[in-house]
Design a protein around this motif. Sequence first.
Motif, PDB file in Angstrom:
ATOM      1  N   ALA A 430      42.145  49.526  37.815  1.00 31.34           N
ATOM      2  CA  ALA A 430      41.506  48.366  38.576  1.00 31.34           C
ATOM      3  C   ALA A 430      42.787  47.772  39.277  1.00 31.34           C
ATOM      4  O   ALA A 430      43.635  47.552  38.698  1.00 31.34           O
ATOM      5  N   GLU A 431      42.616  47.208  40.594  1.00 37.57           N
ATOM      6  CA  GLU A 431      43.600  46.378  41.278  1.00 37.57           C
ATOM      7  C   GLU A 431      43.021  45.107  41.780  1.00 37.57           C
ATOM      8  O   GLU A 431      41.806  45.352  42.400  1.00 37.57           O
ATOM      9  N   GLU A 434      39.720  40.274  40.410  1.00 33.22           N
ATOM     10  CA  GLU A 434      38.450  40.348  40.494  1.00 33.22           C
ATOM     11  C   GLU A 434      37.847  41.449  40.004  1.00 33.22           C
ATOM     12  O   GLU A 434      36.970  41.770  39.097  1.00 33.22           O
ATOM     13  N   GLU A 435      38.397  42.756  40.573  1.00 33.41           N
ATOM     14  CA  GLU A 435      38.276  44.158  39.921  1.00 33.41           C
ATOM     15  C   GLU A 435      38.750  44.094  38.324  1.00 33.41           C
ATOM     16  O   GLU A 435      38.126  44.871  37.810  1.00 33.41           O
ATOM     17  N   CYS A 436      39.724  43.601  38.096  1.00 27.03           N
ATOM     18  CA  CYS A 436      40.362  43.808  36.798  1.00 27.03           C
ATOM     19  C   CYS A 436      39.383  43.091  35.924  1.00 27.03           C
ATOM     20  O   CYS A 436      38.825  43.580  34.640  1.00 27.03           O
ATOM     21  N   LYS A 438      36.104  42.853  36.194  1.00 25.77           N
ATOM     22  CA  LYS A 438      35.000  43.639  36.038  1.00 25.77           C
ATOM     23  C   LYS A 438      35.323  44.946  35.241  1.00 25.77           C
ATOM     24  O   LYS A 438      34.465  45.306  34.100  1.00 25.77           O
ATOM     25  N   MET A 439      36.448  45.325  35.039  1.00 24.57           N
ATOM     26  CA  MET A 439      36.996  46.370  34.333  1.00 24.57           C
ATOM     27  C   MET A 439      36.919  45.986  33.014  1.00 24.57           C
ATOM     28  O   MET A 439      36.449  46.624  31.883  1.00 24.57           O
ATOM     29  N   PRO A 459      46.216  43.459  44.657  1.00 23.23           N
ATOM     30  CA  PRO A 459      45.490  44.691  45.136  1.00 23.23           C
ATOM     31  C   PRO A 459      46.670  45.340  45.909  1.00 23.23           C
ATOM     32  O   PRO A 459      47.060  45.133  47.155  1.00 23.23           O
TER      33      PRO A 459
END
Length: 501
Positions: A430-431, A434-436, A438-439, A459
């Motif tokens: 994840a990058e 925000e995505e981290c 979620k992961m 990102p």
Amino acid sequence: MRGLETSVIKLRRKVFVEVARIAYESENEGSDIEAIPYKITPTETPQYRESIYRERAIASERVRLAMGMSLNPQDKPAHITNGLSASNITDKYYEPPLMQVIPSACDRCEDNVYEVSDQCRGCVSRYCITVCPKEAISVGKDGRTVIDREKCIKCGKCKAACPYDAIAHKIRPCSEACGVKAITSDALGRASINPKKCVGCGQCMVSCPFGAIADKSQIYQLIRAIKKGDEVVAEVAPAIVGQFGQGVTLWNIKAALKDVGFQEVYEVAHGADVGAATEAHHYATEVATGKLPFLLTSCCPAWSMLAKTQFPETIDKISNALTPMVATARSIKQKRPNARVVFIGPCAAKKLEAMRRTVRSDVDFVITFEELSAIFEARGIDFKTYRKEEPIHDATAAGRGYGVSGGVAQAIEDCIREYYPDIEVKIEHAEGLEECKKMLLLAKLGKKNGCLIEGMGCPGGCVAGAGVNVPVEKGAAELKKFVDGSTKKLPEKDLYEIKLP
């Protein structure tokens, strides 16, 4: 817009260059530091603000941050050099917090507000009024619609329904860039950073169009240590390739670092090689055997801090491998116990990692590529004409690939497949914070069991850090060339057994 030579970037560089020059050359630091705002705004005509006084006030605060000091109080008079004696040292100096909003520079951007623009045609259908669930939209005197902010719940339905895109969603750029929601507003409407939430990634800093957010630098103290005659050595992150101009190689950069006072230069990618071998071993012996449900990489400090603070149940799943910065620093100090180790990289969060107490970092100073470019300029090094070279071969393609998103996971996966060919490996990455998040949530819910999970706070990975000099895409392309040109592809399997005290 990363990589553009904006006025904000130029102003930051001017401040760093002047601070570096003073650290190298000045015999009267106090008066020379006080003069910097007048060098930046030398005439009676303001260049960027409505008055020269505001420009100089902002420059004064930038100078303080560039010297590692905190902002001066807003409610009492104070010189730029207030507290200089504490900062004028040859050791790491830092007054928390790392990231600060310069009050006089903040433009008080509105955050998460919907507003009807002059593109409104006053149409008959009034789709915006029809879809609003709170009756917050009405027709104004000129026939255009207006939004009652007290009633508005910011659902965005009006914007989506408008056929003319006449409704703007105004978002504060720094707040939007912050993946951990650490930015709010103070009583005067200026941005405010919550240090308890901030992980130091610096994405707010590079996203502010007014340059109102800055981190603290250590270049002044570092240069003083060089001038004192200390044994100062550099460890450079792999993302450094491509950061100082077309065709500038790591060999050129190593020679230039020696010319500005560093006694030796090492690749942080060596520590990444150790980390890749170690985490491959951890995956094979702990995740593949069912002892751990999943394994989180440890190299990105923003990602690790996010996991530890917002997902504390994952702490024991974070790899205990030393980060490349720390592993390299420890190997340097084994060879050179008196060395002052300087990490040079793209990452603002590494400044926090170097000061943490839970794991000894062995890193004496941290500077970014942006700050290093100012040091080179202050010493008259221009890579358009600089031709010196010094060879450096400390690492493999695997470790060098850590500088781009997915590179850590790829290196560890390649090591697992080479060292433990019978083990099936599942990789996720994840990058961006925000995505981290979620992961990490999916992992917490048991959706990523059996996986090795790479997290990158920025990102794009390290090449997108807050301290880079070139656009992310260009940095990534140059790093790929560097990785592809490496003579050795993978570290030895037993590298994980290296014991670093």
